[in-house]
Design a protein around this motif. Sequence first.
Motif, PDB file in Angstrom:
ATOM      1  N   PRO A 196       0.812  -1.229   0.000  1.00  0.00           N
ATOM      2  CA  PRO A 196       0.000   0.000   0.000  1.00  0.00           C
ATOM      3  C   PRO A 196       0.843   1.276   0.000  1.00  0.00           C
ATOM      4  CG  PRO A 196      -0.988  -1.619   1.449  1.00  0.00           C
ATOM      5  CD  PRO A 196       0.329  -2.197   1.013  1.00  0.00           C
ATOM      6  N   SER A 197       1.935   1.297   0.730  1.00  0.00           N
ATOM      7  CA  SER A 197       2.780   2.494   0.735  1.00  0.00           C
ATOM      8  C   SER A 197       3.487   2.679  -0.604  1.00  0.00           C
ATOM      9  CB  SER A 197       3.804   2.416   1.873  1.00  0.00           C
ATOM     10  OG  SER A 197       4.676   1.304   1.708  1.00  0.00           O
ATOM     11  N   GLU A 198       3.896   1.576  -1.245  1.00  0.00           N
ATOM     12  CA  GLU A 198       4.524   1.675  -2.567  1.00  0.00           C
ATOM     13  C   GLU A 198       3.526   2.163  -3.612  1.00  0.00           C
ATOM     14  OE1 GLU A 198       8.084  -1.623  -2.735  1.00  0.00           O
ATOM     15  OE2 GLU A 198       6.017  -2.348  -2.764  1.00  0.00           O
ATOM     16  N   VAL A 199       2.270   1.755  -3.481  1.00  0.00           N
ATOM     17  CA  VAL A 199       1.233   2.236  -4.399  1.00  0.00           C
ATOM     18  C   VAL A 199       1.133   3.761  -4.315  1.00  0.00           C
ATOM     19  CG1 VAL A 199      -1.263   2.312  -4.794  1.00  0.00           C
ATOM     20  CG2 VAL A 199      -0.105   0.120  -4.467  1.00  0.00           C
ATOM     21  N   LEU A 200       1.105   4.294  -3.089  1.00  0.00           N
ATOM     22  CA  LEU A 200       0.986   5.745  -2.922  1.00  0.00           C
ATOM     23  C   LEU A 200       2.221   6.478  -3.418  1.00  0.00           C
ATOM     24  CD1 LEU A 200      -0.784   5.954   0.556  1.00  0.00           C
ATOM     25  CD2 LEU A 200      -1.779   6.388  -1.692  1.00  0.00           C
ATOM     26  N   GLU A 201       3.376   5.827  -3.364  1.00  0.00           N
ATOM     27  CA  GLU A 201       4.609   6.440  -3.866  1.00  0.00           C
ATOM     28  C   GLU A 201       4.688   6.369  -5.396  1.00  0.00           C
ATOM     29  OE1 GLU A 201       7.761   4.275  -2.084  1.00  0.00           O
ATOM     30  OE2 GLU A 201       7.388   5.017  -0.062  1.00  0.00           O
ATOM     31  N   SER A 202       4.296   5.219  -5.961  1.00  0.00           N
ATOM     32  CA  SER A 202       4.576   4.930  -7.371  1.00  0.00           C
ATOM     33  C   SER A 202       3.484   5.378  -8.327  1.00  0.00           C
ATOM     34  CB  SER A 202       4.797   3.416  -7.550  1.00  0.00           C
ATOM     35  OG  SER A 202       5.878   2.965  -6.757  1.00  0.00           O
ATOM     36  N   ILE A 203       2.231   5.186  -7.965  1.00  0.00           N
ATOM     37  CA  ILE A 203       1.148   5.408  -8.932  1.00  0.00           C
ATOM     38  C   ILE A 203       1.021   6.875  -9.368  1.00  0.00           C
ATOM     39  CG2 ILE A 203      -1.333   5.193  -9.308  1.00  0.00           C
ATOM     40  CD1 ILE A 203       0.401   2.573  -9.448  1.00  0.00           C
ATOM     41  N   PRO A 204       1.201   7.866  -8.473  1.00  0.00           N
ATOM     42  CA  PRO A 204       1.167   9.253  -8.975  1.00  0.00           C
ATOM     43  C   PRO A 204       2.266   9.552  -9.996  1.00  0.00           C
ATOM     44  CG  PRO A 204       0.848   9.221  -6.608  1.00  0.00           C
ATOM     45  CD  PRO A 204       1.259   7.826  -7.000  1.00  0.00           C
ATOM     46  N   LEU A 205       3.344   8.776  -9.983  1.00  0.00           N
ATOM     47  CA  LEU A 205       4.426   8.944 -10.963  1.00  0.00           C
ATOM     48  C   LEU A 205       4.176   8.136 -12.228  1.00  0.00           C
ATOM     49  CD1 LEU A 205       7.465   8.567  -8.519  1.00  0.00           C
ATOM     50  CD2 LEU A 205       6.397  10.694  -9.303  1.00  0.00           C
ATOM     51  N   PHE A 206       3.276   7.159 -12.144  1.00  0.00           N
ATOM     52  CA  PHE A 206       3.021   6.249 -13.254  1.00  0.00           C
ATOM     53  C   PHE A 206       2.292   6.934 -14.401  1.00  0.00           C
ATOM     54  CE2 PHE A 206      -0.077   2.929 -14.879  1.00  0.00           C
ATOM     55  CZ  PHE A 206       0.822   2.360 -15.776  1.00  0.00           C
ATOM     56  N   HIS A 207       1.299   7.773 -14.049  1.00  0.00           N
ATOM     57  CA  HIS A 207       0.509   8.415 -15.109  1.00  0.00           C
ATOM     58  C   HIS A 207      -0.067   9.722 -14.585  1.00  0.00           C
ATOM     59  CE1 HIS A 207      -2.531   9.068 -18.210  1.00  0.00           C
ATOM     60  NE2 HIS A 207      -1.819   8.247 -18.963  1.00  0.00           N
ATOM     61  N   PRO A 208      -0.178  10.748 -15.451  1.00  0.00           N
ATOM     62  CA  PRO A 208      -0.695  12.056 -15.009  1.00  0.00           C
ATOM     63  C   PRO A 208      -2.092  12.025 -14.403  1.00  0.00           C
ATOM     64  CG  PRO A 208       0.394  12.273 -17.143  1.00  0.00           C
ATOM     65  CD  PRO A 208       0.345  10.798 -16.839  1.00  0.00           C
ATOM     66  N   VAL A 209      -2.938  11.048 -14.755  1.00  0.00           N
ATOM     67  CA  VAL A 209      -4.291  11.056 -14.177  1.00  0.00           C
ATOM     68  C   VAL A 209      -4.262  10.851 -12.671  1.00  0.00           C
ATOM     69  CG1 VAL A 209      -5.315  10.196 -16.327  1.00  0.00           C
ATOM     70  CG2 VAL A 209      -4.770   8.586 -14.493  1.00  0.00           C
ATOM     71  N   TRP A 210      -3.160  10.283 -12.166  1.00  0.00           N
ATOM     72  CA  TRP A 210      -3.050  10.045 -10.733  1.00  0.00           C
ATOM     73  C   TRP A 210      -2.199  11.101 -10.027  1.00  0.00           C
ATOM     74  CZ3 TRP A 210      -6.640   6.662 -10.032  1.00  0.00           C
ATOM     75  CH2 TRP A 210      -6.843   5.645 -10.974  1.00  0.00           C
ATOM     76  N   ALA A 211      -1.573  11.984 -10.803  1.00  0.00           N
ATOM     77  CA  ALA A 211      -0.611  12.917 -10.207  1.00  0.00           C
ATOM     78  C   ALA A 211      -1.263  13.826  -9.169  1.00  0.00           C
ATOM     79  CB  ALA A 211       0.055  13.742 -11.308  1.00  0.00           C
ATOM     80  N   ASP A 212      -2.492  14.284  -9.437  1.00  0.00           N
ATOM     81  CA  ASP A 212      -3.166  15.170  -8.480  1.00  0.00           C
ATOM     82  C   ASP A 212      -4.360  14.493  -7.817  1.00  0.00           C
ATOM     83  OD1 ASP A 212      -4.823  15.063 -10.657  1.00  0.00           O
ATOM     84  OD2 ASP A 212      -5.196  17.229 -10.773  1.00  0.00           O
ATOM     85  N   ALA A 213      -4.416  13.171  -7.914  1.00  0.00           N
ATOM     86  CA  ALA A 213      -5.525  12.433  -7.288  1.00  0.00           C
ATOM     87  C   ALA A 213      -5.371  12.425  -5.778  1.00  0.00           C
ATOM     88  CB  ALA A 213      -5.575  11.002  -7.818  1.00  0.00           C
ATOM     89  N   ASP A 214      -6.481  12.397  -5.095  1.00  0.00           N
ATOM     90  CA  ASP A 214      -6.469  12.292  -3.640  1.00  0.00           C
ATOM     91  C   ASP A 214      -5.868  10.936  -3.261  1.00  0.00           C
ATOM     92  OD1 ASP A 214      -7.273  11.754  -0.921  1.00  0.00           O
ATOM     93  OD2 ASP A 214      -8.741  13.373  -1.132  1.00  0.00           O
ATOM     94  N   PRO A 215      -4.923  10.891  -2.337  1.00  0.00           N
ATOM     95  CA  PRO A 215      -4.358   9.599  -1.916  1.00  0.00           C
ATOM     96  C   PRO A 215      -5.417   8.598  -1.472  1.00  0.00           C
ATOM     97  CG  PRO A 215      -3.019  11.386  -1.064  1.00  0.00           C
ATOM     98  CD  PRO A 215      -4.239  12.018  -1.685  1.00  0.00           C
ATOM     99  N   GLU A 216      -6.502   9.097  -0.893  1.00  0.00           N
ATOM    100  CA  GLU A 216      -7.579   8.182  -0.481  1.00  0.00           C
ATOM    101  C   GLU A 216      -8.221   7.521  -1.697  1.00  0.00           C
ATOM    102  OE1 GLU A 216     -10.416   9.968   2.076  1.00  0.00           O
ATOM    103  OE2 GLU A 216      -8.970  10.406   3.678  1.00  0.00           O
ATOM    104  N   ASP A 217      -8.316   8.248  -2.803  1.00  0.00           N
ATOM    105  CA  ASP A 217      -8.901   7.665  -4.017  1.00  0.00           C
ATOM    106  C   ASP A 217      -7.940   6.637  -4.635  1.00  0.00           C
ATOM    107  OD1 ASP A 217     -11.198   9.175  -3.766  1.00  0.00           O
ATOM    108  OD2 ASP A 217     -10.461  10.792  -5.053  1.00  0.00           O
ATOM    109  N   ILE A 218      -6.654   6.889  -4.558  1.00  0.00           N
ATOM    110  CA  ILE A 218      -5.679   5.909  -5.049  1.00  0.00           C
ATOM    111  C   ILE A 218      -5.753   4.640  -4.213  1.00  0.00           C
ATOM    112  CG2 ILE A 218      -3.215   5.441  -5.341  1.00  0.00           C
ATOM    113  CD1 ILE A 218      -2.825   8.373  -6.054  1.00  0.00           C
ATOM    114  N   THR A 219      -5.832   4.798  -2.902  1.00  0.00           N
ATOM    115  CA  THR A 219      -5.963   3.633  -2.022  1.00  0.00           C
ATOM    116  C   THR A 219      -7.271   2.894  -2.304  1.00  0.00           C
ATOM    117  OG1 THR A 219      -4.630   4.664  -0.287  1.00  0.00           O
ATOM    118  CG2 THR A 219      -6.122   2.893   0.381  1.00  0.00           C
ATOM    119  N   PHE A 220      -8.339   3.636  -2.517  1.00  0.00           N
ATOM    120  CA  PHE A 220      -9.645   3.057  -2.855  1.00  0.00           C
ATOM    121  C   PHE A 220      -9.530   2.222  -4.133  1.00  0.00           C
ATOM    122  CE2 PHE A 220     -13.688   3.532  -5.217  1.00  0.00           C
ATOM    123  CZ  PHE A 220     -14.576   2.969  -4.304  1.00  0.00           C
ATOM    124  N   ALA A 221      -8.873   2.771  -5.150  1.00  0.00           N
ATOM    125  CA  ALA A 221      -8.702   2.054  -6.421  1.00  0.00           C
ATOM    126  C   ALA A 221      -7.868   0.794  -6.233  1.00  0.00           C
ATOM    127  CB  ALA A 221      -8.055   2.972  -7.451  1.00  0.00           C
TER     128      ALA A 221
END
Length: 248
Positions: A179-204
């Motif tokens: 879970p911590s790697e997801v929050l570190e890596s996914i915003p760097l993976f694609h621009p759609v996640w760059a400004d996403a709320d961390p809670e929404d990334i965790t939800f996904a």
Amino acid sequence: MTAATYQYVDLTDASVVTTRALLTARENIGDTVAARAMMCIHGGAGFGKTLAVNTCLRGLEPAGEDVRKITFRARPTARAVRFELFTALDLAGEPPRHPSEFDRLLKTALAERPRTFLVDEAQWLNGEAFEYFRYLWDEPSTQLAIIFVGGAGCHTVLRREPMLSSRIFIWQHFTRLTPSEVLESIPLFHPVWADADPEDITFADQHAAHGNFRAWAQLTAHTRTALARTGRPRVDQELLRWAFSRLA
């Protein structure tokens, strides 16, 4: 050896993320190639093994490393392995008919200069095929490094072959992103996640991707479609639920 992009889907603006696993693979592959040794990278489907290995090996090519990729889609015999190597090495003429002649040809070609073989989908290899790679690698005149990449079956079969298993220089196991790697890596993976709320990334991640990079690539593609069709400026949970509905 391969194109500059290795994504599961053709995902515009996606980036290769330097995860801990990729950094470890870069170090392990570099050490294996320098030692002209064999290594095994194994783990579940979609965890980023092939992408990481392709990225790392591509980085060796400017230094003159001759990298050849071989992929198997069925359980090959030693004869089939010979033909795949003949093709991968771009050897001229017709393949020899007799195994001993074929072996001499391959050994001669592999003795010409250092080479690295990436053997992808290695879970399809049986004991006979693995043994043939060991046979070529053991030849004193060949200057060969071999990177076996495959699922759990690859590790299992290799471990059953003590003559080969004992020669594996490095084993690396790819696992899901934490879970911590997801929050570190996914915003760097694609621009759609760059400004996403961390809670929404965790939800996904909890509801769809589960730390699997291939699943994240699929989810990102559907999320881009949803953003384009709705005109929304950023990801939200309602939009994500629509993307989830397209996934199994």
